[in-house]
Design a protein around this motif. Sequence first.
Motif, PDB file in Angstrom:
ATOM      1  N   TRP A 252     -11.895  -4.544 -23.894  1.00 44.20           N
ATOM      2  CA  TRP A 252     -10.732  -5.499 -24.066  1.00 44.20           C
ATOM      3  C   TRP A 252      -9.376  -4.776 -23.593  1.00 44.20           C
TER       4      TRP A 252
ATOM      5  N   GLY B 192      -9.100 -10.976 -23.639  1.00 40.74           N
ATOM      6  CA  GLY B 192     -10.453 -11.172 -23.704  1.00 40.74           C
ATOM      7  C   GLY B 192     -11.467 -11.151 -22.716  1.00 40.74           C
TER       8      GLY B 192
ATOM      9  N   SER C 117     -10.512  -9.013 -19.371  1.00 36.99           N
ATOM     10  CA  SER C 117      -9.941  -7.855 -19.663  1.00 36.99           C
ATOM     11  C   SER C 117     -10.561  -6.798 -18.239  1.00 36.99           C
TER      12      SER C 117
ATOM     13  N   ARG D 206      -3.799 -11.314 -24.783  1.00 38.57           N
ATOM     14  CA  ARG D 206      -5.020 -10.844 -25.130  1.00 38.57           C
ATOM     15  C   ARG D 206      -5.674 -11.279 -24.140  1.00 38.57           C
TER      16      ARG D 206
END
Length: 221
Positions: A49, A65, A68, A63
């Motif tokens: 990630w 997730g 990535s 982020r």
Amino acid sequence: MKKTSGDLHPTPFNKEFQWNAWKNIQKEIPEKGWVWQNIRTGKAGGAQWMEQQIYYDMLYTFRLGTLSPYAIGLLEGKLLGTKCPICGDITFPPRVNCWNLDCNLEKTTWVEMPKKGKLHAWTVCGFAAKSALKKLPFVLAYVLVGDSKTAIANILHIKEPWHTETNMPVIIKFASKEDRVGNLIDFWFEPDSSWTSGPMTEEKERIKLLCEPVYKWVKTL
Ligand SMILES: [Zn+2]
């Protein structure tokens, strides 16, 4: 020239854009551009990630997730797209699940894309965020990379923007390894060496004329 107090990005009220007026107004804008970026990568549930923090007026945390691998691929100078194991559709930028209704959100698999594509749509930008003002005028292009069914937008580096042509072949160039940040700014498009621009047309002349005040103004920055 007036501006509404409290506006972060005030725009001139004039119907016609006044370049000199903007020059004064932009001093009041606190935008500094991509001044700070922090990248963290790790493993969770057996998958890699990535988290990115970017300062652009304020601090943003992304982020990435399941997506990535796309950003990690950029750091390695690779373009990672996705492919549906049922219908075979390839998409770049990537999609975690297939978009075809018949595929019932089937999970896609990662595929490395070739560093070439076809220009699908484009525009010449005469204005931009503060951090990109000195690059004006530049071409923002939507490109179908490899056999992707979806297009991705990025800058096309071309000496004379008005010569950009729909369907022209382009290649993808990466920034040097030290400069990559796992983001769109890691790569850009350039015309393929096999391509030569067609002759000037009425439309190209029109765009060239529109670029003139932009070149002039950028010199004053
Ligand atoms: Zn599918």
